[in-house]
Design a protein around this motif. Sequence first.
Motif, mmCIF file in Angstrom:
data_model
loop_
_atom_site.group_PDB
_atom_site.id
_atom_site.type_symbol
_atom_site.label_atom_id
_atom_site.label_comp_id
_atom_site.label_asym_id
_atom_site.label_seq_id
_atom_site.Cartn_x
_atom_site.Cartn_y
_atom_site.Cartn_z
ATOM 1 N N UNK A 35 1.026 -1.375 -0.196
ATOM 2 C CA UNK A 35 0.215 0.249 0.249
ATOM 3 C C UNK A 35 0.403 1.401 -0.274
ATOM 4 N N UNK A 36 0.366 2.407 0.518
ATOM 5 C CA UNK A 36 1.350 3.928 0.108
ATOM 6 C C UNK A 36 1.803 3.778 1.462
ATOM 7 N N UNK A 37 1.302 3.117 2.871
ATOM 8 C CA UNK A 37 2.320 3.458 4.162
ATOM 9 C C UNK A 37 3.623 2.261 4.047
ATOM 10 N N UNK A 38 2.626 1.201 3.371
ATOM 11 C CA UNK A 38 3.970 -0.223 4.221
ATOM 12 C C UNK A 38 3.602 -1.152 2.677
ATOM 13 N N UNK A 39 5.183 -0.815 2.465
ATOM 14 C CA UNK A 39 5.780 -2.009 1.182
ATOM 15 C C UNK A 39 5.513 -3.378 1.287
ATOM 16 N N UNK A 40 5.477 -4.011 1.321
ATOM 17 C CA UNK A 40 5.841 -5.101 1.952
ATOM 18 C C UNK A 40 6.465 -6.855 0.504
ATOM 19 N N UNK A 41 5.660 -6.357 -0.522
ATOM 20 C CA UNK A 41 5.741 -7.313 -1.765
ATOM 21 C C UNK A 41 7.020 -7.564 -2.388
ATOM 22 N N UNK A 42 7.918 -5.878 -2.136
ATOM 23 C CA UNK A 42 9.403 -6.716 -2.527
ATOM 24 C C UNK A 42 10.415 -7.496 -2.175
ATOM 25 N N UNK A 43 10.083 -7.201 -0.785
ATOM 26 C CA UNK A 43 10.817 -8.419 0.774
ATOM 27 C C UNK A 43 10.370 -9.714 0.859
ATOM 28 N N UNK A 44 8.955 -9.899 0.439
ATOM 29 C CA UNK A 44 8.135 -11.194 0.423
ATOM 30 C C UNK A 44 8.087 -12.060 -1.508
ATOM 31 N N UNK A 45 8.835 -11.956 -2.476
ATOM 32 C CA UNK A 45 8.507 -12.014 -3.713
ATOM 33 C C UNK A 45 9.634 -13.440 -3.727
ATOM 34 N N UNK A 46 10.541 -13.364 -2.963
ATOM 35 C CA UNK A 46 11.132 -14.572 -2.653
ATOM 36 C C UNK A 46 10.082 -15.645 -2.204
#
Length: 577
Positions: free
Chosen positions: A252-263
């Motif tokens: 989202x706009x305040x919390x960006x976790x996708x890149x870290x969780x792609x593995x």
Amino acid sequence: MRRPDGGERAARERLVRVARGLEDGDLLVRGVQVIQPATGEVFGADVLVAEGRVAALVGTGSGARAARVVEARGAFLAPGFMDAHVHIESSLLTPARFAEAVLPRGTTAVVAEPHEVANVLGAPGLAWMLEAGRSSGLRVFASVPSCVPASEFECGGATLGAEEVAGALRLPGVLGLAEMMNYPGVLGGDSGVWDVLEAGRGGRVDGHAAGVSGRDLMAYAAAGIHSDHEATTPEEARERLRAGLWLMVREGSAARNLEALLPVLRSGPRRAMLVSDDVSVDELLELGHLDRLMRACVAGGLHPADAVALVTCNPAEYWGLRDLGLVAPGYHADFVLLRDLVGFEVLETFVSGVEARAGGVTPPLPGGGVTLGPGWDAATFDIPAHWPVMEIRPDQITTGMGELGTGDARLVVADRYGRGEHSTCWTSGSGLTGGALAVSVLHDAHHVAILGGTDADVRAAGRALEELGGGVVVVAGGEVRASLPLPFAGLMSDLPPREAAARLSEVTAAARALGCRLPYPVTTLSFLGLSVIPALKLTPRGLLDVTQWRLLPREEELSRGLPLLPGGRRLHGNAED
């Protein structure tokens, strides 16, 4: 089209006749590449629709007939995208205006978690969200807020106890119990928290377990929690999957976790989905909604069909929406025509077999303004000298705990419901050097939050929000430099998305001119009061050390001989074990 009399049997009988070729359909989408996320396939077909549902997928050139034909010319056809966990209010838009922003991006359904409007107005706020959603053009489902207020350290405009939750769970369109944020209450056996859990027993129960791991995470899952969207590292994500929780990967706009969780996503977990949680109108228009997340997934190595599954059949299965999530016979004809499976550019969005259009009049929403009281005009905003500094993190809703003397901007949080309380602490990381940025969107109790500013600027910003009935303002030298009114519960605007985004951009530019360097300053500021996210958060009642689950003492309390926390801090007298 769907029969106006709603006769389910008659509609299904006709659907069968159309599927068998005994009767013409209502719509034929000819020459598409169908994405089947359940099997990971992409195959050529014609899609035949009747009664608002898919009747059949037939071979190209089959001779299928329909009242209307759309020539797809090889475009890709995917199920409509579904956001399984989103706070519509965080977009700063009403549901109808939110639909205007996301339908062109391929989103056809959302599961709204309306604890923002519920914290302000209670159960009527939830009912309003469902009513407003029904006329929006978007399928708006909801989960019932489980933590209103979020914790015992907050006091908003309303309270939802177990009785109110049980009643709300019976409303049409409600799918389950929303994120159980008060994990200390779950683990500690708080009777009120467990009463709410019991009210939701038997249905879906969303989780919210920031920083919880090990035996505590196992205990949290054992309480009957089914999902979590707070994982920020691959280790946390895998731990949640191993504990049987569905993994909601948040971006989202305040919390960006996708890149870290792609593995983790590349390993193909069966029980995962993508959610936006909180995304502002400017980002929706500039970057997109779930289409943006799928682009990132494919760029990060996922097969396109696997990326599509994360926003279609997986969330539909999780929420028990058996007629959504696939392009298959009997399913609702909610689908998206895409130019390609890399950029996920949307050519057209269909809901119930008709080109989707946002519409409807937003119903009125009485109440929910800002009341600071007569004492505000003479208020001062001193900071207890012994309070640590709140470290603001640009792309997360967590904060750090800094050393004394390292702050660069004050944060003031004031009760907006007329009770007259306020607190002030130092922050670092915003870059704000003058003036003040103020909002009436402060998760989850939604008080007034003002970052920076002299006492005069803080007072002027508060009064400006009061006059707007809630909103976002930037003040410098006692004058308003930019603003976005949010008259719906002090949380939402009914302006067209581009107009609302333009006003928000003016606010951001005005904040930048005062030194602010946060990518999305309004969204980040709105999370600095959320009492269930570590490490420090500010409420009208004081500065909360979330890791210790205690308010820190004010100056006048230091002389009372209260016990010390690690590092020399004392417990708040009202929050001892």
